[in-house]
Scaffold this motif. Structure first.
Motif, PDB file in Angstrom:
ATOM      1  N   GLY A  11      18.019  49.901  26.503  1.00 38.74           N
ATOM      2  CA  GLY A  11      18.806  50.065  27.713  1.00 38.74           C
ATOM      3  C   GLY A  11      19.548  51.386  27.770  1.00 38.74           C
ATOM      4  N   THR A  71      11.798  46.954  27.275  1.00 37.49           N
ATOM      5  CA  THR A  71      12.726  45.971  27.833  1.00 37.49           C
ATOM      6  C   THR A  71      12.594  45.894  29.350  1.00 37.49           C
ATOM      7  OG1 THR A  71      14.447  47.685  27.923  1.00 37.49           O
ATOM      8  CG2 THR A  71      14.428  46.252  25.982  1.00 37.49           C
ATOM      9  N   ASN A  75      14.937  43.305  31.316  1.00 40.89           N
ATOM     10  CA  ASN A  75      15.956  43.776  32.260  1.00 40.89           C
ATOM     11  C   ASN A  75      15.708  43.260  33.671  1.00 40.89           C
ATOM     12  OD1 ASN A  75      17.202  45.170  30.202  1.00 40.89           O
ATOM     13  ND2 ASN A  75      16.204  47.102  30.651  1.00 40.89           N
ATOM     14  N   THR A  79      18.746  41.230  35.417  1.00 46.35           N
ATOM     15  CA  THR A  79      19.354  41.772  36.638  1.00 46.35           C
ATOM     16  C   THR A  79      18.813  41.122  37.901  1.00 46.35           C
ATOM     17  OG1 THR A  79      17.684  43.542  36.750  1.00 46.35           O
ATOM     18  CG2 THR A  79      19.706  44.015  35.522  1.00 46.35           C
TER      19      THR A  79
END
Length: 522
Positions: A11, A71, A75, A79
């Protein structure tokens, strides 16, 4: 010279391990580019080429293998920024994504909200048709219902579609019939069929996994297509492999078809690397911890093997594919310090990420994060962060902590930074307890293999909290998962359900299922 590259897109940072045929290796890190992670990947490859005085094409001509963990799908779920997804399912069960298995995690908290489903209710369309528990057809599939649903999906701009019918694990015929029609009517949609993704019993596990696979499928496809194109543009002809949640690797095409297998792609490299580093010290039982920029991952290795589970969750949403049991919490170098409504100091799970990043990066970040606290406390050198490539601003870190933490609590900047450091350490120790004590083992008997760019700065306090006497910090600690990816093998998992009383089991039928899975594996 021949090279291999392990890449872990996180991230905050994208990590690289470059290995040479003589056994030597080099570490590289670049800031991640969330808008298109392949940009950061190519930047790191360019830095490796530049360090050798080569052009990117000449350098990649000497690279035989790239193993890539990402990722991107993780993610997208965290999100809720995946593809717009529709679903075809059996009448009466379209609310299974909300009902789940009827268990509320916090039973006495009346304000505890349910996890938001990745498929909105109006896009979960019931289709007439029913099989019994043995797979016998009770009611034929209504193709008219499928057509009407596809008309709605087309009008709503649906990008991905999940198909999951009751008892289809016992007989895929109705799902395949529906899938064939969907492929004709919506050829551009990413299609996720439960009997292809997870043909096993337990409806909620199957419908949740299938919908997650659809939700992240187009996102992963776009990313891998972009990465493959960028590598093709610079004439890369070697092997590209993608890390899976099960600790093995697969081809980009297989990863795209089974996107849910990458939902914990990045962290899965950690236990694999931990096993290798533990063996050097004759340690077959260990706990790996990886503190990156956004998250903290903990995993248990027992008798030289990482724990595997088929009851994983990602942000409270069930993913029932076989995967390494990795506990992930929002605690990393970029975790934001904030004061809750009760006046208590909290750390994370929100993260400043790589953009704008910590205040000390000087990239526009104004909120205080763990890295800012580490800098104020003297645990980081302002002149030698990332090997000196990224000078840090002590003044900006102090200003952010003063405004958002120290002043509201009536502390000095140093006291506030110490509090931030202590709170995040306690959070991480709780994650280590979850992966050890809840598995029935005493963490004091398991060495801590420490990884992540921020890991060694916090590991001693985690060990102190849990009374763990031994820490191992590998030289490649800061790019631990990237190292693990180069140690991973090709691995595919196949699942079937055979439901019967043991005394009634048909050996010939049972062997037929095994042969079917073996053929699929081949």
């Amino acid at each position: 010279m021949k090279y291999k590259i392990g890449i872990d897109v996180g991230g905050t940072f994208t990590d690289f391990l470059l290995t040479m045929e003589d056994g030597s290796s080099e570490i590289y890190k670049v800031l991640s580019t969330p808008q298109d992670p392949s940009i950061g990947t190519m930047k790191g490859i360019s830095e490796m080429a530049e360090a050798r005085g080569l052009g990117v094409e000449d350098f990649l001509g000497q690279v035989t293998t790239i193993v890539h963990g990402t990722t991107v799908t993780t993610n997208a779920v965290l999100t809720l920024k995946g593809a717009k997804t529709g679903m075809l399912t059996t009448p009466g069960v379209r609310d299974a994504l909300e009902m789940r298995r009827g268990i509320r995690e916090e039973q006495y908290n009346n304000r505890y909200a349910n996890a938001e489903p990745v498929v909105p209710r109006y896009l979960r369309r019931p289709v007439v048709g029913r099989l019994d528990y043995a797979g016998n057809e009770i009611e034929p599939l209504s193709l008219d219902d499928v057509r009407q649903a596809c008309e709605l999906f087309k009008a709503e701009g649906v990008e991905a579609l999940a198909i999951c019918f009751m008892n289809s694990f016992a007989n895929p015929v109705q799902e395949e019939e529906a899938a064939k029609l969907v492929e004709e009517l919506l050829p551009e949609a990413y299609l996720s069929v439960s009997t292809r993704v997870l043909p096993s019993i337990r409806f909620y596990d199957r419908v949740s996994t299938t919908s997650l696979n659809a939700f992240v499928g187009p996102i992963l496809k776009r990313y891998l297509d972009s990465l493959v194109k960028k590598l093709a543009d610079v004439k890369y002809n070697g092997i590209l492999l993608i890390m899976q949640s099960n600790g093995g690797v697969t081809t980009p095409a297989n990863a795209q078809a089974n996107a849910a297998t990458t939902l914990l792609s990045g962290p899965a490299g950690g236990p694999v690397a931990g096993i290798a580093y533990g063996e050097v010290h004759d340690q077959k039982n260990l706990i790996t911890v990886d503190m990156g920029g956004t998250s903290f991952d903990a995993a248990l290795v027992k008798d030289g093997k990482p724990l595997v589970t088929t009851e994983g969750d990602i942000d409270r949403r069930r993913i029932a594919l076989p995967m390494l049991k990795v506990v992930t919490i929002g605690a990393g170098g970029g975790s934001i310090g904030w004061i809750d409504e009760g006046g208590l100091l909290r750390m994370g799970p929100q993260s400043a990420g790589s953009s704008p990043g910590p205040a000390c990066y000087g990239l526009g970040g104004e909120l205080p994060v763990c890295t800012d606290a580490d800098l104020v406390l003297g645990y980081l050198s302002p002149d030698f962060f990332a090997g000196g490539k990224m000078p840090l601003s002590l003044e900006k870190a102090q200003a952010a902590i003063k405004k958002h933490v120290a002043d509201p609590l009536g502390y000095t900047v140093e006291q506030a930074a110490a509090g931030m450091y202590q709170v995040i350490n306690v959070n991480m120790a709780a994650a280590v307890r979850e992966v050890s004590v809840e598995e029935g083992v005493d963490p004091r008997d398991f060495p801590l293999v420490v990884a992540g760019g921020a890991g060694p700065n916090h590991a001693c306090m985690i060990a102190y909290e849990l009374e763990i006497p031994l820490l191992l910090v590998p030289r490649e600690s800061s790019i631990f998962c990237a190292a693990g990816m180069l140690m991973s093998d090709l691995q595919h998992d196949f699942v079937r359900t055979y439901s019967c009383h043991l005394l009634d089991a048909d050996l010939k039928h049972f062997q037929g299922i095994i042969n079917e899975m073996r053929a699929e594996g081949v």
